[in-house]
Write a protein that holds these residues in place. Structure first.
Motif, PDB file in Angstrom:
ATOM      1  N   GLY A 157      37.489  -0.185  19.308  1.00 19.91           N
ATOM      2  CA  GLY A 157      37.905   0.215  17.951  1.00 19.91           C
ATOM      3  C   GLY A 157      38.540  -0.947  17.211  1.00 19.91           C
ATOM      4  N   GLU A 158      38.009  -2.176  17.492  1.00 20.86           N
ATOM      5  CA  GLU A 158      38.659  -3.359  16.938  1.00 20.86           C
ATOM      6  C   GLU A 158      38.161  -3.665  15.518  1.00 20.86           C
ATOM      7  OE1 GLU A 158      39.179  -7.620  18.881  1.00 20.86           O
ATOM      8  OE2 GLU A 158      37.438  -7.420  17.585  1.00 20.86           O
ATOM      9  N   PHE A 177      40.260  -5.294  12.167  1.00 22.34           N
ATOM     10  CA  PHE A 177      41.580  -5.743  11.725  1.00 22.34           C
ATOM     11  C   PHE A 177      41.867  -5.276  10.299  1.00 22.34           C
ATOM     12  CE2 PHE A 177      40.404  -9.225  14.827  1.00 22.34           C
ATOM     13  CZ  PHE A 177      41.114  -8.653  15.859  1.00 22.34           C
ATOM     14  N   THR A 178      43.123  -5.028  10.034  1.00 22.52           N
ATOM     15  CA  THR A 178      43.512  -4.534   8.706  1.00 22.52           C
ATOM     16  C   THR A 178      43.639  -5.713   7.741  1.00 22.52           C
ATOM     17  OG1 THR A 178      44.798  -2.857   9.866  1.00 22.52           O
ATOM     18  CG2 THR A 178      45.190  -3.076   7.503  1.00 22.52           C
ATOM     19  N   PRO A 233      51.684  -0.528  18.590  1.00 21.42           N
ATOM     20  CA  PRO A 233      51.018  -0.185  19.860  1.00 21.42           C
ATOM     21  C   PRO A 233      49.607  -0.738  20.020  1.00 21.42           C
ATOM     22  CG  PRO A 233      51.132   1.726  18.402  1.00 21.42           C
ATOM     23  CD  PRO A 233      51.822   0.614  17.683  1.00 21.42           C
ATOM     24  N   ALA A 234      48.969  -1.166  18.938  1.00 19.51           N
ATOM     25  CA  ALA A 234      47.619  -1.743  19.018  1.00 19.51           C
ATOM     26  C   ALA A 234      47.629  -2.961  18.098  1.00 19.51           C
ATOM     27  CB  ALA A 234      46.578  -0.714  18.587  1.00 19.51           C
ATOM     28  N   ALA A 235      48.288  -4.015  18.560  1.00 19.19           N
ATOM     29  CA  ALA A 235      48.711  -5.107  17.668  1.00 19.19           C
ATOM     30  C   ALA A 235      47.585  -5.981  17.153  1.00 19.19           C
ATOM     31  CB  ALA A 235      49.744  -5.978  18.397  1.00 19.19           C
ATOM     32  N   GLY A 236      46.436  -5.985  17.816  1.00 15.49           N
ATOM     33  CA  GLY A 236      45.347  -6.874  17.393  1.00 15.49           C
ATOM     34  C   GLY A 236      45.838  -8.315  17.388  1.00 15.49           C
ATOM     35  N   ALA A 265      48.344  -8.501  12.571  1.00 17.97           N
ATOM     36  CA  ALA A 265      48.327  -8.328  11.109  1.00 17.97           C
ATOM     37  C   ALA A 265      49.651  -7.766  10.589  1.00 17.97           C
ATOM     38  CB  ALA A 265      47.166  -7.421  10.713  1.00 17.97           C
ATOM     39  N   VAL A 311      51.947  -4.307  21.627  1.00 18.72           N
ATOM     40  CA  VAL A 311      51.087  -4.171  22.810  1.00 18.72           C
ATOM     41  C   VAL A 311      49.655  -4.383  22.320  1.00 18.72           C
ATOM     42  CG1 VAL A 311      50.264  -2.638  24.650  1.00 18.72           C
ATOM     43  CG2 VAL A 311      52.626  -2.453  23.863  1.00 18.72           C
ATOM     44  N   GLU A 312      48.878  -5.129  23.063  1.00 20.11           N
ATOM     45  CA  GLU A 312      47.467  -5.338  22.712  1.00 20.11           C
ATOM     46  C   GLU A 312      46.653  -5.394  23.995  1.00 20.11           C
ATOM     47  OE1 GLU A 312      45.267  -5.383  20.172  1.00 20.11           O
ATOM     48  OE2 GLU A 312      43.757  -6.003  21.637  1.00 20.11           O
ATOM     49  N   LEU A 313      45.530  -4.674  23.975  1.00 18.39           N
ATOM     50  CA  LEU A 313      44.687  -4.526  25.166  1.00 18.39           C
ATOM     51  C   LEU A 313      43.950  -5.819  25.541  1.00 18.39           C
ATOM     52  CD1 LEU A 313      43.605  -2.220  27.065  1.00 18.39           C
ATOM     53  CD2 LEU A 313      41.699  -2.009  25.485  1.00 18.39           C
ATOM     54  N   LEU A 314      43.414  -6.493  24.551  1.00 19.27           N
ATOM     55  CA  LEU A 314      42.518  -7.624  24.831  1.00 19.27           C
ATOM     56  C   LEU A 314      43.253  -8.961  24.867  1.00 19.27           C
ATOM     57  CD1 LEU A 314      39.508  -6.521  22.583  1.00 19.27           C
ATOM     58  CD2 LEU A 314      39.877  -6.097  25.024  1.00 19.27           C
ATOM     59  N   ASN A 345      43.083 -11.376  21.762  1.00 20.04           N
ATOM     60  CA  ASN A 345      43.875 -10.882  20.626  1.00 20.04           C
ATOM     61  C   ASN A 345      45.373 -11.045  20.888  1.00 20.04           C
ATOM     62  OD1 ASN A 345      41.577 -10.118  19.336  1.00 20.04           O
ATOM     63  ND2 ASN A 345      41.791  -7.922  19.739  1.00 20.04           N
ATOM     64  N   LEU A 361      48.230   3.332  26.223  1.00 20.73           N
ATOM     65  CA  LEU A 361      48.063   4.721  26.654  1.00 20.73           C
ATOM     66  C   LEU A 361      48.470   4.920  28.116  1.00 20.73           C
ATOM     67  CD1 LEU A 361      44.663   5.488  24.893  1.00 20.73           C
ATOM     68  CD2 LEU A 361      46.982   6.026  24.097  1.00 20.73           C
TER      69      LEU A 361
HETATM   70  C1  LIG Z   1      41.810  -1.112  14.724  1.00 25.93           C
HETATM   71  S1  LIG Z   1      42.355  -2.581  15.607  1.00 25.93           S
HETATM   72  C2  LIG Z   1      43.862  -2.867  14.741  1.00 25.93           C
HETATM   73  C3  LIG Z   1      44.554  -4.155  15.047  1.00 25.93           C
HETATM   74  C4  LIG Z   1      45.803  -4.448  14.184  1.00 25.93           C
HETATM   75  N1  LIG Z   1      46.790  -3.408  14.305  1.00 25.93           N
HETATM   76  C5  LIG Z   1      45.407  -4.584  12.738  1.00 25.93           C
HETATM   77  O1  LIG Z   1      45.763  -3.697  11.951  1.00 25.93           O
HETATM   78  O2  LIG Z   1      44.743  -5.568  12.392  1.00 25.93           O
HETATM   79  C6  LIG Z   1      42.840  -1.851  17.135  1.00 25.93           C
HETATM   80  C7  LIG Z   1      43.329  -2.837  18.194  1.00 25.93           C
HETATM   81  O3  LIG Z   1      43.845  -2.067  19.271  1.00 25.93           O
HETATM   82  C8  LIG Z   1      43.456  -2.621  20.507  1.00 25.93           C
HETATM   83  N2  LIG Z   1      43.443  -1.502  21.465  1.00 25.93           N
HETATM   84  C9  LIG Z   1      42.497  -0.578  21.683  1.00 25.93           C
HETATM   85  N3  LIG Z   1      42.906   0.307  22.619  1.00 25.93           N
HETATM   86  C10 LIG Z   1      44.152  -0.058  22.988  1.00 25.93           C
HETATM   87  C11 LIG Z   1      45.100   0.467  23.924  1.00 25.93           C
HETATM   88  N4  LIG Z   1      44.840   1.549  24.659  1.00 25.93           N
HETATM   89  N5  LIG Z   1      46.296  -0.168  24.044  1.00 25.93           N
HETATM   90  C12 LIG Z   1      46.581  -1.267  23.305  1.00 25.93           C
HETATM   91  N6  LIG Z   1      45.722  -1.802  22.412  1.00 25.93           N
HETATM   92  C13 LIG Z   1      44.517  -1.211  22.243  1.00 25.93           C
HETATM   93  C14 LIG Z   1      42.113  -3.232  20.234  1.00 25.93           C
HETATM   94  O4  LIG Z   1      41.816  -4.263  21.140  1.00 25.93           O
HETATM   95  C15 LIG Z   1      42.285  -3.733  18.797  1.00 25.93           C
HETATM   96  O5  LIG Z   1      42.745  -5.069  18.776  1.00 25.93           O
END
Ligand SMILES: C[S@@+](CC[C@H](N)C(=O)[O-])C[C@H]1O[C@@H](n2cnc3c(N)ncnc32)[C@H](O)[C@@H]1O
Length: 251
Positions: free
Chosen positions: A23-24, A26-27, A55-58, A61, A99-102, A105, A154
């Motif tokens: 779901g990557e 970026f905003t 929680p999904a810092a990418g 941003a 927190v960021e999964l990848l 990133n 999660l």
């Molecule tokens: C929609 S992007 C948003 C990134 C950032 N927040 C932005 O607004 O640009 C979602 C991000 O969440 C990360 N992600 C997906 N599942 C995750 C998880 N379970 N825990 C942490 N990060 C996660 C993805 O790798 C991706 O970088």
């Protein structure tokens, strides 16, 4: 004239596969700014100790823009002397978590935050006819790398399968007009944070180690339980957190 950062074409998508898998997307900066302009959030960005957890810092941003805003506030309110700026800017930095999964990133997020901190600090140092100090930059690096975790929000586990651990950087002498700040670091697992668990100041989750009983007379006693020794963070100047000073406490 347009803000140069906005005239640069932003890369909000890396690949179709990454969108499908993670779901990557970026905003865009323009949207981030609008969202952070919502009244309560705008106020929190101006507050020295308000904390943020993304929680999904990418690539950071939101965290980068919040840090930009906090650094401007620090310059305005604590920029009269370079020492004061150094201390308060590190405290502001210590309030931002992610927190960021990848891996790529998460690394980019750390680098982007450090760049914002470095640029703002360097500009302040120039304005005060001073130089950036290594101890401040090392402390900034240590704080950012501890506050941005690569892991799964999660499952609350980091990439190596251990619980995600964050540090609270609790100021212990925050007085009006204080020029320097001392902090005591306490580690919490993400699980403990979400459950709002209390902990003793200085407690460390990473350093709870069992060491063998070293007493000469006990060494013959097979029944003797290994004695647990724990390490605890000590209060330190915020410009010296990079040393990660700890002391031993009996468990
Ligand atoms: C929609 S992007 C948003 C990134 C950032 N927040 C932005 O607004 O640009 C979602 C991000 O969440 C990360 N992600 C997906 N599942 C995750 C998880 N379970 N825990 C942490 N990060 C996660 C993805 O790798 C991706 O970088």
């Amino acid at each position: 004239m347009k803000d140069t950062s906005e005239s640069v074409i932003e890369k909000i998508i890396k690949s179709k596969k990454r969108i499908q898998n993670h779901g990557e997307v970026f905003t865009p900066r323009r949207i981030v700014k609008k969202m952070l302009d919502m009244p309560n959030i705008r106020d929190a960005c101006q507050n020295l100790t308000s904390t943020f957890l993304e929680p999904a810092a990418g690539e950071g941003a939101f965290l980068v823009e919040i840090l930009n805003r906090k650094m401007k506030m620090i310059e305005k309110n604590y920029g009269d002397e370079l020492t004061r700026y150094e201390n308060y800017s590190l405290l502001a930095l210590s309030t931002l978590y992610g927190v960021e999964l990848l891996e790529d990133n998460a690394q980019r997020c750390v680098m982007n935050m450090y760049q914002v901190y470095y640029d703002a600090y360097q500009q302040q140092a120039r304005e005060h006819d001073g130089k950036v100090k290594n101890k401040v930059l090392d402390s900034a690096k240590l704080i950012i790398s501890n506050n941005i975790a690569q892991g799964n929000f999660l499952t609350k586990l980091s990439s190596n399968g251990n619980p995600i651990i964050f540090s609270e950087w609790q100021p212990i002498n925050l007085r009006k007009n204080a020029k320097t700040i001392k902090v005591q670091r306490t580690e919490f697992t993400l699980e403990e944070i979400l459950n709002e668990e209390e902990k003793e100041c200085g407690e460390s989750s990473k350093h709870a180690v069992k060491i063998e009983q070293l007493d000469l007379f006990d060494s013959y006693d097979d029944e003797a339980e290994p004695k647990e020794k724990r390490l605890k963070y000590v209060p330190v100047k915020i410009t010296e957190v990079y040393k990660e000073e700890m002391e031993e406490v009996d468990g």
